[in-house]
Enzyme design. Structure first.
Site, short mmCIF file in Angstrom:
data_model
loop_
_atom_site.label_atom_id
_atom_site.label_comp_id
_atom_site.label_asym_id
_atom_site.label_seq_id
_atom_site.Cartn_x
_atom_site.Cartn_y
_atom_site.Cartn_z
N CYS A 79 0.81 -1.22 0.00
CA CYS A 79 0.00 0.00 0.00
C CYS A 79 0.84 1.27 0.00
O CYS A 79 0.30 2.37 -0.12
CB CYS A 79 -0.94 0.00 1.19
N HIS B 121 -2.96 7.90 5.93
CA HIS B 121 -3.21 6.60 5.31
C HIS B 121 -4.64 6.17 5.61
O HIS B 121 -5.34 5.68 4.73
CB HIS B 121 -2.20 5.58 5.82
N GLU C 85 -1.56 5.07 13.47
CA GLU C 85 -1.20 6.28 12.74
C GLU C 85 -1.45 7.53 13.58
O GLU C 85 -0.67 8.48 13.58
CB GLU C 85 -1.95 6.36 11.41
N LYS D 268 -9.50 7.75 1.68
CA LYS D 268 -10.10 6.41 1.60
C LYS D 268 -11.53 6.37 2.12
O LYS D 268 -12.27 5.42 1.83
CB LYS D 268 -9.24 5.40 2.36
N HIS E 188 -9.86 1.74 -0.46
CA HIS E 188 -8.40 1.58 -0.42
C HIS E 188 -7.92 1.04 -1.76
O HIS E 188 -8.19 -0.11 -2.11
CB HIS E 188 -8.04 0.62 0.72
N PHE F 149 1.37 -3.36 4.01
CA PHE F 149 1.67 -4.70 4.50
C PHE F 149 3.16 -4.98 4.32
O PHE F 149 3.77 -4.55 3.34
CB PHE F 149 0.87 -5.75 3.72
#
Length: 413
Positions: free
Chosen positions: A163, A303, A314, A335, A340, A399
């Site tokens: 990502c 994010h 975050e 998002k 996403h 990830f």
């Protein structure tokens, strides 16, 4: 001395709009592009919704012969690049194409092509597998097809850091121009992983929202009732250009790219490091690279995936780095509207950040209805906000523990 790098063109292909104007309107209005999946039957999936790009017509950008030779993610990449080139008012006949590169992110690549050809293999035999199977599937073909379409003969690179792919691609594009290797770089990313196997894999991980009865409210970053992310698809393509090159051709300039950093959590294949340790380190290093203090940042495009652990960590990372200023800086998650986009997420989010800097408008985080005590910052809930955005950062966390941060600023000649 490092050369200065500016953004001169934007090419978004997103679930809430294609092209800069549609996309920006959708962001300001807080439109959700998340609906029940239409591409394939989803009755037996726990999560049945996604941010599909429903009005994309590849024939608007590609010849029929080329459409058949590209996976959807590569079609998005070429289409977004054409939009960005047009937005930058670049005449391809007037530039040195040996000094023009392509650096794109792709987290998955041609998953749809992979699925279709595997069915052919098992149902009809090896001899019936398409000779285009591999060239359509491999993740470098977004960048490869863009280079071919534009005739760019400089470096052509694909970055795959889950990502964080698009944001890392933008960082590498920045370094390429700063170091004098290129005058223009097409960067960002593309992804088209909404498929039965992609959906099934994320469902099995229990990573996706199951709010199937109300898809538009499913992606709710930082909200106390968030229950997982929602898959999206599309492309976010930007034109990075060396400042003097842009000035010589009289280009408009959206923003200046000031800094970049990437780090690794070195912690877990999917879960973020405790208290956002890796994300915090990436933000500090990117700010240092930009020559800015945390208090000089007016906006953070987070994010913000709408998963419990990501949003919590975050938030903790922002608090750690920004201190008391963390409660003043505007923060929002794209998002919440698009879902996403995996490897392409950083591309459309950097475009949103760029527009915030150039227009002094911060888009909202929609579906923020129930405050979470562990996520207690200023997430610009539900309504856009006008404020002067002099400096901004875009965060991407992937990830495998990948963290990437890009810093942009108002252009000051």
């Amino acid at each position: 001395m490092k050369k200065r790098v500016v953004i001169t063109g934007l090419g978004p292909i997103t679930p809430i709009g294609i092209g800069k104007e549609q996309y920006w309107r959708g962001l300001q209005e807080g439109c959700s592009g998340i609906r029940k999946i239409e591409k394939f039957p989803v009755t037996h999936f726990n999560s049945q919704m996604a941010g599909e790009v429903r009005n994309f017509k590849p024939e608007d950008f590609l010849e029929r012969r080329d459409i058949r030779r590209m996976d959807r993610f590569a079609q998005f990449a070429v289409a977004g690049s054409q939009l960005a080139i047009e937005d930058a008012n670049l005449n391809l006949d007037d530039i040195n194409k040996e000094r023009c590169g392509v650096v794109l992110g792709a987290g998955v690549g041609g998953l749809g092509t992979f699925e279709r050809q595997c069915r052919v293999l098992h149902e009809r035999g090896a001899a019936r597998v398409s000779p285009l199977f591999i060239p359509m599937m491999i993740s470098n073909m977004g960048a490869g097809q863009v280079s071919i379409a534009l005739g760019f003969q400089g470096p052509s690179v694909t970055v795959t850091t889950a990502c964080a792919s698009s944001t890392d691609a933008a960082g590498k594009a920045l370094r390429m121009i700063q170091g004098g290797r290129a005058d223009i770089v097409v960067t960002g990313g593309s992804e088209a992983a909404i498929s039965p196997s992609g959906l099934a894999g994320f469902c099995s991980m229990k990573a996706l929202s199951t709010r199937n009865d109300n898809p538009e409210k499913a992606s709710r970053p930082f909200d106390k009732e968030r229950d997982g992310f929602v898959m999206g698809e599309g492309a976010g393509i930007l034109i990075f250009e060396e400042l003097e090159h842009a000035r010589r051709r009289g280009s408009k300039i959206y923003a200046e790219v000031k800094g970049y950093s990437s780090t690794s959590d070195a912690h877990h294949i999917t879960a973020p490091a405790p208290e956002g340790r890796g994300a915090a380190q990436a933000m500090v290093q990117a700010l240092t690279d930009a020559g800015l203090d945390p208090e000089q940042i007016d906006y953070i495009n987070a994010h913000g995936t709408s998963t419990y652990y990501n949003d919590k960590s975050e938030t903790a990372a922002i608090k750690k780095i920004f201190g008391a200023h963390a409660y003043r800086v505007a923060i929002s998650s794209t998002k919440s509207m698009t879902g996403h986009l995996l490897g392409a997420a950083g591309g459309i989010e950097l475009i949103a950040t760029c527009l915030a800097v150039s227009k002094n408008i911060v888009h909202p985080t929609i579906n923020y209805d129930y405050p979470d005590p562990e996520c207690d910052l200023n997430y610009v809930p539900n309504q856009f906000r006008r404020l002067e955005v002099r400096n901004a950062i875009s965060n991407s966390l992937g990830f495998g523990g990948h963290n990437a941060v890009v810093v942009i600023s108002k252009y000051n000649g």
